[in-house]
Motif scaffolding. Sequence first.
Motif, PDB file in Angstrom:
ATOM      1  N   ILE A  17      62.862  31.291  26.074  1.00 56.16           N
ATOM      2  CA  ILE A  17      62.933  32.457  25.213  1.00 56.16           C
ATOM      3  C   ILE A  17      61.592  32.629  24.508  1.00 56.16           C
ATOM      4  CG2 ILE A  17      64.058  33.501  23.220  1.00 56.16           C
ATOM      5  CD1 ILE A  17      66.583  31.946  24.032  1.00 56.16           C
ATOM      6  N   SER A  18      61.030  33.818  24.645  1.00 58.56           N
ATOM      7  CA  SER A  18      59.800  34.171  23.934  1.00 58.56           C
ATOM      8  C   SER A  18      60.136  35.255  22.921  1.00 58.56           C
ATOM      9  CB  SER A  18      58.736  34.701  24.894  1.00 58.56           C
ATOM     10  OG  SER A  18      58.320  33.693  25.776  1.00 58.56           O
ATOM     11  N   ILE A  19      59.616  35.100  21.728  1.00 62.66           N
ATOM     12  CA  ILE A  19      59.864  36.073  20.667  1.00 62.66           C
ATOM     13  C   ILE A  19      58.520  36.599  20.185  1.00 62.66           C
ATOM     14  CG2 ILE A  19      60.802  36.424  18.362  1.00 62.66           C
ATOM     15  CD1 ILE A  19      62.802  34.157  19.033  1.00 62.66           C
ATOM     16  N   ILE A  20      58.389  37.919  20.187  1.00 66.59           N
ATOM     17  CA  ILE A  20      57.171  38.565  19.726  1.00 66.59           C
ATOM     18  C   ILE A  20      57.563  39.501  18.597  1.00 66.59           C
ATOM     19  CG2 ILE A  20      55.252  40.084  20.351  1.00 66.59           C
ATOM     20  CD1 ILE A  20      57.045  38.517  23.167  1.00 66.59           C
ATOM     21  N   GLN A  21      56.875  39.372  17.478  1.00 63.44           N
ATOM     22  CA  GLN A  21      57.217  40.177  16.306  1.00 63.44           C
ATOM     23  C   GLN A  21      55.955  40.793  15.727  1.00 63.44           C
ATOM     24  OE1 GLN A  21      59.019  37.919  13.145  1.00 63.44           O
ATOM     25  NE2 GLN A  21      59.900  39.728  12.205  1.00 63.44           N
ATOM     26  N   ASP A  22      56.077  42.036  15.278  1.00 59.42           N
ATOM     27  CA  ASP A  22      54.959  42.653  14.576  1.00 59.42           C
ATOM     28  C   ASP A  22      55.420  43.128  13.206  1.00 59.42           C
ATOM     29  OD1 ASP A  22      56.209  45.144  14.741  1.00 59.42           O
ATOM     30  OD2 ASP A  22      54.936  45.874  16.342  1.00 59.42           O
ATOM     31  N   ASN A  23      54.487  43.629  12.440  1.00 52.27           N
ATOM     32  CA  ASN A  23      54.823  44.105  11.095  1.00 52.27           C
ATOM     33  C   ASN A  23      54.470  45.581  10.953  1.00 52.27           C
ATOM     34  OD1 ASN A  23      52.080  43.863  11.122  1.00 52.27           O
ATOM     35  ND2 ASN A  23      51.922  42.709   9.225  1.00 52.27           N
ATOM     36  N   SER A  24      54.680  46.326  12.030  1.00 49.30           N
ATOM     37  CA  SER A  24      54.395  47.762  12.015  1.00 49.30           C
ATOM     38  C   SER A  24      55.503  48.508  11.278  1.00 49.30           C
ATOM     39  CB  SER A  24      54.282  48.280  13.447  1.00 49.30           C
ATOM     40  OG  SER A  24      55.544  48.205  14.077  1.00 49.30           O
ATOM     41  N   SER A  25      55.474  49.809  11.363  1.00 47.62           N
ATOM     42  CA  SER A  25      56.508  50.626  10.716  1.00 47.62           C
ATOM     43  C   SER A  25      57.759  50.751  11.568  1.00 47.62           C
ATOM     44  CB  SER A  25      55.948  52.022  10.407  1.00 47.62           C
ATOM     45  OG  SER A  25      55.492  52.630  11.592  1.00 47.62           O
ATOM     46  N   THR A  67      65.163  41.604  28.349  1.00 47.27           N
ATOM     47  CA  THR A  67      64.291  42.024  27.259  1.00 47.27           C
ATOM     48  C   THR A  67      65.144  42.774  26.257  1.00 47.27           C
ATOM     49  OG1 THR A  67      62.477  42.327  28.822  1.00 47.27           O
ATOM     50  CG2 THR A  67      62.224  43.334  26.665  1.00 47.27           C
ATOM     51  N   GLN A  68      65.077  42.351  25.012  1.00 48.69           N
ATOM     52  CA  GLN A  68      65.811  43.023  23.942  1.00 48.69           C
ATOM     53  C   GLN A  68      64.860  43.241  22.783  1.00 48.69           C
ATOM     54  OE1 GLN A  68      68.899  40.169  23.188  1.00 48.69           O
ATOM     55  NE2 GLN A  68      70.236  41.030  24.747  1.00 48.69           N
ATOM     56  N   PHE A  69      65.170  44.214  21.942  1.00 47.81           N
ATOM     57  CA  PHE A  69      64.361  44.397  20.754  1.00 47.81           C
ATOM     58  C   PHE A  69      65.206  44.900  19.595  1.00 47.81           C
ATOM     59  CE2 PHE A  69      64.271  48.577  22.614  1.00 47.81           C
ATOM     60  CZ  PHE A  69      64.211  49.457  21.543  1.00 47.81           C
ATOM     61  N   GLU A  70      64.745  44.572  18.426  1.00 50.90           N
ATOM     62  CA  GLU A  70      65.329  45.054  17.176  1.00 50.90           C
ATOM     63  C   GLU A  70      64.180  45.651  16.389  1.00 50.90           C
ATOM     64  OE1 GLU A  70      67.309  41.882  15.087  1.00 50.90           O
ATOM     65  OE2 GLU A  70      67.932  40.986  16.974  1.00 50.90           O
ATOM     66  N   SER A  71      64.406  46.801  15.788  1.00 45.55           N
ATOM     67  CA  SER A  71      63.331  47.447  15.059  1.00 45.55           C
ATOM     68  C   SER A  71      63.845  47.985  13.731  1.00 45.55           C
ATOM     69  CB  SER A  71      62.733  48.581  15.898  1.00 45.55           C
ATOM     70  OG  SER A  71      61.545  49.045  15.314  1.00 45.55           O
ATOM     71  N   THR A  79      62.607  40.091  22.115  1.00 46.01           N
ATOM     72  CA  THR A  79      63.070  38.807  22.614  1.00 46.01           C
ATOM     73  C   THR A  79      63.134  38.885  24.139  1.00 46.01           C
ATOM     74  OG1 THR A  79      64.390  38.479  20.625  1.00 46.01           O
ATOM     75  CG2 THR A  79      64.914  37.083  22.517  1.00 46.01           C
ATOM     76  N   ILE A  80      62.391  37.995  24.784  1.00 48.48           N
ATOM     77  CA  ILE A  80      62.353  37.937  26.246  1.00 48.48           C
ATOM     78  C   ILE A  80      62.956  36.602  26.675  1.00 48.48           C
ATOM     79  CG2 ILE A  80      60.864  37.879  28.281  1.00 48.48           C
ATOM     80  CD1 ILE A  80      58.807  39.452  26.500  1.00 48.48           C
ATOM     81  N   ALA A  81      63.955  36.646  27.550  1.00 49.96           N
ATOM     82  CA  ALA A  81      64.600  35.439  28.046  1.00 49.96           C
ATOM     83  C   ALA A  81      64.431  35.390  29.569  1.00 49.96           C
ATOM     84  CB  ALA A  81      66.076  35.426  27.685  1.00 49.96           C
TER      85      ALA A  81
END
Length: 85
Positions: A17-25, A67-71, A79-81
């Motif tokens: 599992i790879s998790i990528i997070q940003d702090n954009s709007s 591939t999933q995302f929460e925004s 989240t990539i599994a």
Amino acid sequence: MRSSKNIPDTELRKEHISIIQDNSSGISASIKEKIFQPFFTTKPTGSGTRLGLSLSYDIIKAHCGTTQFESTQEGTLFTIALPLS
């Protein structure tokens, strides 16, 4: 943000599992269903190829991954599994 410390050992053996997070709007609700479509972009015309997320999504899917995302307004978490076997 999730870390591997929160994932039981039995799950770690089955997938990476790879998790990528940003702090954009964040990603607005009006485009959430379009972000993995080829050539979709929020950038001005002539800026980029518009294939990044679409190609990434297809490659992950071809390897039986997800591939999933929460925004939210505070940022986006992808989240990539990928299966290990």
